[in-house]
Every structure is written in C-alpha cells, then in structure tokens.
Design a protein around this motif. Structure first.
Motif, short mmCIF file in Angstrom:
data_model
loop_
_atom_site.label_atom_id
_atom_site.label_comp_id
_atom_site.label_asym_id
_atom_site.label_seq_id
_atom_site.Cartn_x
_atom_site.Cartn_y
_atom_site.Cartn_z
N GLU A 249 -16.88 3.68 -9.74
CA GLU A 249 -15.78 2.97 -9.09
C GLU A 249 -16.27 2.19 -7.89
N VAL A 250 -15.70 1.02 -7.70
CA VAL A 250 -16.14 0.08 -6.68
C VAL A 250 -14.92 -0.38 -5.89
N THR A 251 -15.04 -0.43 -4.59
CA THR A 251 -13.95 -0.90 -3.73
C THR A 251 -14.38 -2.16 -2.99
N ILE A 252 -13.50 -3.17 -3.01
CA ILE A 252 -13.71 -4.38 -2.22
C ILE A 252 -12.50 -4.55 -1.32
N ALA A 253 -12.44 -5.64 -0.57
CA ALA A 253 -11.34 -5.85 0.37
C ALA A 253 -10.01 -6.03 -0.37
N GLU A 254 -8.94 -5.65 0.29
CA GLU A 254 -7.59 -5.81 -0.26
C GLU A 254 -7.07 -7.21 0.06
N ALA A 255 -6.61 -7.91 -0.97
CA ALA A 255 -5.98 -9.21 -0.76
C ALA A 255 -4.54 -9.02 -0.30
N ALA A 256 -4.03 -9.99 0.44
CA ALA A 256 -2.64 -9.94 0.85
C ALA A 256 -1.73 -10.22 -0.34
N GLY A 257 -0.63 -9.48 -0.44
CA GLY A 257 0.34 -9.74 -1.49
C GLY A 257 -0.09 -9.18 -2.83
N GLY A 258 0.45 -9.76 -3.88
CA GLY A 258 0.16 -9.30 -5.23
C GLY A 258 0.97 -8.06 -5.56
N GLY A 259 0.65 -7.46 -6.68
CA GLY A 259 1.37 -6.27 -7.12
C GLY A 259 1.11 -5.99 -8.57
N PRO A 260 1.78 -4.99 -9.15
CA PRO A 260 1.59 -4.68 -10.57
C PRO A 260 1.84 -5.91 -11.43
N CYS A 261 1.05 -6.10 -12.46
CA CYS A 261 1.09 -7.35 -13.23
C CYS A 261 2.38 -7.45 -14.05
N GLY A 262 3.30 -8.29 -13.59
CA GLY A 262 4.58 -8.48 -14.26
C GLY A 262 5.65 -7.60 -13.65
N ASP A 263 6.31 -8.07 -12.60
CA ASP A 263 7.36 -7.28 -11.95
C ASP A 263 8.58 -7.19 -12.86
N GLY A 264 9.04 -5.98 -13.12
CA GLY A 264 10.20 -5.79 -13.99
C GLY A 264 11.51 -5.92 -13.22
N TRP A 265 12.58 -6.17 -13.98
CA TRP A 265 13.91 -6.23 -13.38
C TRP A 265 14.38 -4.84 -12.97
N ALA A 266 13.85 -3.82 -13.63
CA ALA A 266 14.35 -2.45 -13.48
C ALA A 266 15.85 -2.46 -13.69
N GLY A 267 16.63 -1.86 -12.80
CA GLY A 267 18.07 -1.81 -13.00
C GLY A 267 18.80 -2.96 -12.35
N GLU A 268 18.07 -3.95 -11.82
CA GLU A 268 18.70 -4.94 -10.97
C GLU A 268 19.58 -5.93 -11.70
N ALA A 269 19.14 -6.38 -12.90
CA ALA A 269 19.82 -7.52 -13.50
C ALA A 269 20.16 -7.33 -14.96
N HIS A 270 19.86 -6.20 -15.54
CA HIS A 270 20.10 -6.05 -16.98
C HIS A 270 20.63 -4.65 -17.24
#
Length: 270
Positions: A249-270
């Motif tokens: 395992e390799v660690t590099i610097a954390e970029a600002a922003g981003g997140g899990p690939c493809g944000d789901g609606w969850a319970g918000e809109a459907h």
C-alpha cells in the motif's frame, strides 16, 4: 462508430485518439463465472459489509443489490480476495502500463445492475478521483453479456480531450447517480455490446454512462478498477491508500474535494 479490439501494437495510439480502448476476452468464462458467483453470494449473505448507496427506499431494486465499493480492501471475503488479485493481474496491468505507464490501483467496484435498475448518467471519473497532475484510468470488465437492453456502458470517444466539468443535475428517474455531464459538441456516444470477460479501458475525462436495465431477466454485472500513474502527486482521500503491483500500500497527498465515484441520490430524489 463502433469500438473494436486493436492489435497490441496499436493500443496506445487508439487510446490517445479516442480516450477509450476495447480489449475483448480479457478474462475467460471460468473466471467471470467465479467472479459472478462470489459477488452474488456476498450480496445475498451480507450486502452491507461492502455496499454503498445507503438510504434507498425499499422498493428500489438497488437497495437489494447496491454497488460494492472497494471490495479489494476486504481480502478476508472471497469477493474481496478476487478483487484484490485481479487489481494486480498481469493481463490488466500490462494494458494499463501500455496506456499510462507504471500505475497504482486506486479503486475497485462491483455493479450488479439487476432488471429494472436505473442507469448511470454520463459523467467523468476524474471529477471524483482528482488524480493530479495526470488523470485516472478506468478498467470496466463485463461479468455478463450486455447490450443496451440490460444497460451496457455507452462511451463518448474523443471527449477525453475536454476538461473535467462540473456536472448538472441528472434525471432521478433514469439515473441512480446525481451528476450529468453532456457529451461535448462534435462528439457522439457509442453504445457498446460486450460479452462476459470483455473490457473497456478509458481516460478519466472520457464521458461515459449507461441506460437503465429494461430487460426482463438479465443482470448486467461489472467489475471495475481505477488506476493512477505512479507520477501522481495527489488523489482524493477516498482512494487512499493506493495499491502497488506487488500488493503493498502506498500513500500520497490528499487532493481537495472529490469523493466516491458516482454520488448516488440515496433517498433524496427517488
């Protein structure tokens, strides 16, 4: 335009031109059978241990078959052990290295996409990974035969030459994820038809997505990996630690922003 598998000597040129490369029969039938069985066993036994997309209503089929995020981080599970091994498989890494040079594994995902499941609106992966100064590379492996009816991937060749853009709101009735990136002017989506074991390798700026699964009985399962060049200096924290080809395992610097690939609606809109 259709996507075909070029000779090995043409892979880098095709990828540079189109931002997407098709490689048929990357895995054989016995391997896709084993992957399918392991992930189906896991989702039936305990979907929460790997599942994302919390908060979906009970009548949404994706509540029963959520995306699995980062299964390679759970090698104690049979599905996780398969993901960990295939992330560093020479057949995958040989193509990855041809396209972007030496690389680290950043993400594994498994999509079930059962009948009646919504699709995923067009998007660009590096909006989420934030790999810098280069971009990420996705490897999308079909675990079932797939076409438009059961929601096979559609890609937009040439869109990788455009910048990553901020998504607009998708249609919640058609897409289980929230963001939509429209194909750039002068480009057209290509709907793929793939057999189990075929793979697509595509650039982090390539616009891609998939239609809903309108088939009566066919799943459209897929195993997905993301890689970043070893020259990357940062990536979103969701993808750390990275995985070297030897499994360390390799660690590099954390970029600002981003997140899990493809944000789901969850319970918000459907």
């Amino acid at each position: 335009m259709t996507l075909s598998t070029p000779p090995a000597s043409e892979r880098a040129r095709r990828y540079a031109a189109d931002g997407v490369l098709r490689v048929d029969r990357l895995l054989d039938g016995s391997e896709t059978d084993a992957i399918r069985a392991a992930f189906m066993e896991q989702v039936e036994r305990d979907r929460e241990v790997l599942g994302a997309d919390d908060g979906l209503p009970d009548d949404d089929v994706l509540a029963r078959f959520p995306r699995f995020m980062q299964p390679h981080r759970r090698p104690d599970l049979p599905a996780g052990a398969l993901a960990r091994r295939l992330m560093s498989d020479a057949r995958v890494l040989d193509v990855v290295t041809t396209l972007i040079g030496p690389a680290y594994g950043a993400q594994s995902m498994f999509y079930f996409k059962p009948p009646s499941a919504r699709g995923q609106a067009f998007h660009q992966d590096n909006y989420f990974l934030r790999a810098h100064p280069e971009t990420c590379l996705a490897v999308w492996i079909a675990i079932d035969d797939c076409d438009a009816e059961n929601g096979a991937l559609a890609v937009v060749p040439g869109s990788h030459t455009k910048e990553v853009v901020c998504p607009e709101a998708a249609d919640a009735d058609e897409s289980f994820t929230r963001g939509l990136v429209r194909p750039p002017e002068g480009t057209e989506p290509v709907q793929t038809v793939m057999r189990a074991g075929d793979a697509l390798f595509f650039h982090g700026s390539t616009v891609h997505g998939s239609p809903p699964n309108t088939s009566a009985s066919r799943f459209r399962r897929s195993l997905i990996f993301h890689y970043v060049p070893r020259s990357s200096v940062e990536v979103s924290r969701w993808y750390l630690p990275l995985v070297a080809p030897d499994g360390t395992e390799v660690t590099i610097a954390e970029a600002a922003g981003g997140g899990p690939c493809g944000d789901g609606w969850a319970g918000e809109a459907h």
